[in-house]
Design an enzyme around this catalytic site. Sequence first.
Site, PDB file in Angstrom:
ATOM      1  N   LYS A  36      -2.146  34.616  -3.940  1.00  0.00           N
ATOM      2  CA  LYS A  36      -2.539  36.051  -3.643  1.00  0.00           C
ATOM      3  C   LYS A  36      -3.911  36.757  -3.521  1.00  0.00           C
ATOM      4  O   LYS A  36      -4.201  37.704  -2.408  1.00  0.00           O
ATOM      5  CB  LYS A  36      -2.321  36.710  -4.787  1.00  0.00           C
ATOM      6  CG  LYS A  36      -2.601  38.180  -5.091  1.00  0.00           C
ATOM      7  CD  LYS A  36      -1.999  39.457  -4.470  1.00  0.00           C
ATOM      8  CE  LYS A  36      -2.571  41.010  -4.797  1.00  0.00           C
ATOM      9  NZ  LYS A  36      -1.619  41.514  -3.533  1.00  0.00           N
ATOM     10  N   LEU A  75      -6.642  46.039  12.557  1.00  0.00           N
ATOM     11  CA  LEU A  75      -8.239  45.748  13.142  1.00  0.00           C
ATOM     12  C   LEU A  75      -8.439  47.634  13.721  1.00  0.00           C
ATOM     13  O   LEU A  75      -9.018  48.236  14.715  1.00  0.00           O
ATOM     14  CB  LEU A  75      -7.393  45.570  14.672  1.00  0.00           C
ATOM     15  CG  LEU A  75      -7.277  43.987  15.079  1.00  0.00           C
ATOM     16  CD1 LEU A  75      -7.315  43.171  15.819  1.00  0.00           C
ATOM     17  CD2 LEU A  75      -8.398  43.182  14.067  1.00  0.00           C
ATOM     18  N   ASN A  78      -5.701  38.359  -0.244  1.00  0.00           N
ATOM     19  CA  ASN A  78      -6.776  40.154   0.136  1.00  0.00           C
ATOM     20  C   ASN A  78      -8.164  39.530   0.988  1.00  0.00           C
ATOM     21  O   ASN A  78      -7.926  40.336   1.335  1.00  0.00           O
ATOM     22  CB  ASN A  78      -6.700  40.631  -1.133  1.00  0.00           C
ATOM     23  CG  ASN A  78      -5.020  41.544  -1.285  1.00  0.00           C
ATOM     24  OD1 ASN A  78      -4.076  41.544  -0.825  1.00  0.00           O
ATOM     25  ND2 ASN A  78      -4.896  41.880  -2.992  1.00  0.00           N
ATOM     26  N   ASP A 108       5.497  50.281 -21.989  1.00  0.00           N
ATOM     27  CA  ASP A 108       4.030  50.674 -21.741  1.00  0.00           C
ATOM     28  C   ASP A 108       3.259  51.094 -23.295  1.00  0.00           C
ATOM     29  O   ASP A 108       4.515  52.049 -23.466  1.00  0.00           O
ATOM     30  CB  ASP A 108       4.042  51.879 -20.515  1.00  0.00           C
ATOM     31  CG  ASP A 108       2.732  52.124 -19.802  1.00  0.00           C
ATOM     32  OD1 ASP A 108       1.205  51.703 -20.012  1.00  0.00           O
ATOM     33  OD2 ASP A 108       3.044  51.521 -19.037  1.00  0.00           O
ATOM     34  N   CYS A 159      -7.124  47.134  -5.235  1.00  0.00           N
ATOM     35  CA  CYS A 159      -7.047  46.002  -5.055  1.00  0.00           C
ATOM     36  C   CYS A 159      -7.916  45.189  -4.088  1.00  0.00           C
ATOM     37  O   CYS A 159      -8.689  44.683  -4.748  1.00  0.00           O
ATOM     38  CB  CYS A 159      -5.741  45.751  -4.633  1.00  0.00           C
ATOM     39  SG  CYS A 159      -3.613  45.639  -5.264  1.00  0.00           S
ATOM     40  N   LYS A 196      -6.455  55.498   0.619  1.00  0.00           N
ATOM     41  CA  LYS A 196      -5.601  56.081   1.509  1.00  0.00           C
ATOM     42  C   LYS A 196      -4.484  56.722   2.259  1.00  0.00           C
ATOM     43  O   LYS A 196      -4.385  57.360   0.779  1.00  0.00           O
ATOM     44  CB  LYS A 196      -4.840  53.963   2.286  1.00  0.00           C
ATOM     45  CG  LYS A 196      -3.881  54.153   0.736  1.00  0.00           C
ATOM     46  CD  LYS A 196      -2.686  52.781   1.272  1.00  0.00           C
ATOM     47  CE  LYS A 196      -2.391  52.131   0.354  1.00  0.00           C
ATOM     48  NZ  LYS A 196      -1.110  51.016   1.453  1.00  0.00           N
ATOM     49  N   VAL A 242       2.419  48.696  -9.823  1.00  0.00           N
ATOM     50  CA  VAL A 242       3.435  47.216  -9.420  1.00  0.00           C
ATOM     51  C   VAL A 242       4.296  47.580 -10.621  1.00  0.00           C
ATOM     52  O   VAL A 242       5.713  47.566 -10.302  1.00  0.00           O
ATOM     53  CB  VAL A 242       2.008  46.544  -9.354  1.00  0.00           C
ATOM     54  CG1 VAL A 242       3.433  44.939  -9.494  1.00  0.00           C
ATOM     55  CG2 VAL A 242       1.390  46.462  -8.722  1.00  0.00           C
ATOM     56  N   ARG A 281      -8.843  54.763  -6.966  1.00  0.00           N
ATOM     57  CA  ARG A 281      -9.666  54.416  -7.488  1.00  0.00           C
ATOM     58  C   ARG A 281     -10.395  53.509  -6.009  1.00  0.00           C
ATOM     59  O   ARG A 281      -9.854  53.256  -5.074  1.00  0.00           O
ATOM     60  CB  ARG A 281      -8.764  52.728  -8.187  1.00  0.00           C
ATOM     61  CG  ARG A 281      -8.047  53.058  -9.123  1.00  0.00           C
ATOM     62  CD  ARG A 281      -7.671  52.658  -9.867  1.00  0.00           C
ATOM     63  NE  ARG A 281      -5.741  52.291  -9.432  1.00  0.00           N
ATOM     64  CZ  ARG A 281      -4.884  51.739  -9.952  1.00  0.00           C
ATOM     65  NH1 ARG A 281      -5.217  50.773 -11.114  1.00  0.00           N
ATOM     66  NH2 ARG A 281      -3.889  51.821  -9.766  1.00  0.00           N
TER      67      ARG A 281
END
Length: 435
Positions: free
Chosen positions: A204, A250, A208, A30, A260, A320, A11, A327
């Site tokens: 948010k 679907l 989700n 970071d 997430c 995916k 993100v 994760r």
Amino acid sequence: MEIAVIGTGYVGLVTGVCLSDLGNQVTCIDIDEEKVSTLKKGTSPIYEEGLPELLQKNIEKGHLNFTTDYKEGLVGKQVIYIAVGTPQGEDGSADLTFIHAACESIAKNLENDVIIVTKSTVPVGTNEQIKDTIQSYLTNEVTIKIASNPEFLRQGSAVHDTFHGDRIVIGSDDEQALEVLGKINADFHLPIVKTDLRSAEMIKYASNAFLATKISFINEMANLSEKIGANIDHVAKGMGMDKRIGSTFLNAGIGYGGSCFPKDTRAVISIGKQAAYDMPILENVVDANERQKGVIVDKILRRFDTVKEKTVAVLGLAFKPNTDDMREAPSISVIEKLLEEGASIKAYDPAASRNATTVLPTTINYAASIEEAVDGADIAIILTEWKGIKEFPFEKYEEHMAEPVLFDGRNCFPLEDVRNSGIEYHSIGRPSIYT
Ligand code: NAD
């Protein structure tokens, strides 16, 4: 606008890079020194389409830079985005340790007034805590305003989604913060929803939770379709044409994973508990998803009785396609179950194998290509619908496997394409095809 982004994960990095591409002056901070040194060289530490090009372009233009030093990174910034991780805590609630540490570091190095914007997904009420935490550590006389700008990008198409998302949500109880963020975000030319802090945080989680529910719902319908002789492709098509339902999300399969949905659904349940409100729908969504990860192994065991001394080619490991993120990938529990049942695993993923080595048992073998994975395998299973896996010709399974039996956990192919292909094919919510 002078902007700092705290955290350069999926993100933070995409946000920083895209904001710099709009002409803002962006510094990403970071604490991970290795990541920052990779980024400084213009190399992306994550696999995201379009990101390397934008990263290099904006570093070269002088719009984007990286540091581990908060003091250096915050100098002269008008807006600070917080995009650190909010992983699942032991009790299912969101762990805010990274948020707290980022707040402390911001406060101790802040020298001018700023608007602090939270991009991380955080429980309702967290932004108010962020304000209190930062104020409690401030070392200079500065004013901070707080806003929430939850992120809706999808890993695998994160850059595209940032520029072409459905909406941008900005929440604040401060008019001036809403106005400044409205101006920054106007350059994306997307619909903007302006609301209060708590509603933005809730949008948010509710989004989700709803998407996860849609996935678990269609999976339940798929499992039932199998039992009663219906085909989930046709069922989903017929349902999705109803505008009130919508055709996306679907796709039946082996369940959701990633950084997430699993943690956010559990976090909502935990928020409900704290508010003394039971959430039976979501609790069942989570349970159904856990159960769904097991369906492919159950199918294999029904077909073969045992997988002892059998080699299983696992095609796709990432949660995916188009990401290297492992994760909560369903592949983890599928592979663990297969190993428990005595199978040997030969796994292939075009991007996630390196990350997989850190979360999967060391006993599995990795293949450099689909051919190598299926060569000599007794069973092949598809767990991630990568383009290359969908385009791998059926004849090659026949060529490389003595008896080509394919279990497809992502319903990659229309059944018409598999019929007469010469392979045995089992998928989710659809009739099996035998040779
Ligand atoms: P990530 O784990 O990929 O990255 C987090 C980064 O923050 C890491 O690089 C880490 O080193 C850094 N960090 C940790 N503590 C820090 C500190 N004190 N100071 C500076 N940097 C620090 O996380 P992510 O996937 O980018 O997710 C970030 C947040 O966005 C989470 O709340 C997540 O729920 C939310 N979100 C993620 C996605 C997604 O698809 N990944 C989508 C929408 C929202």
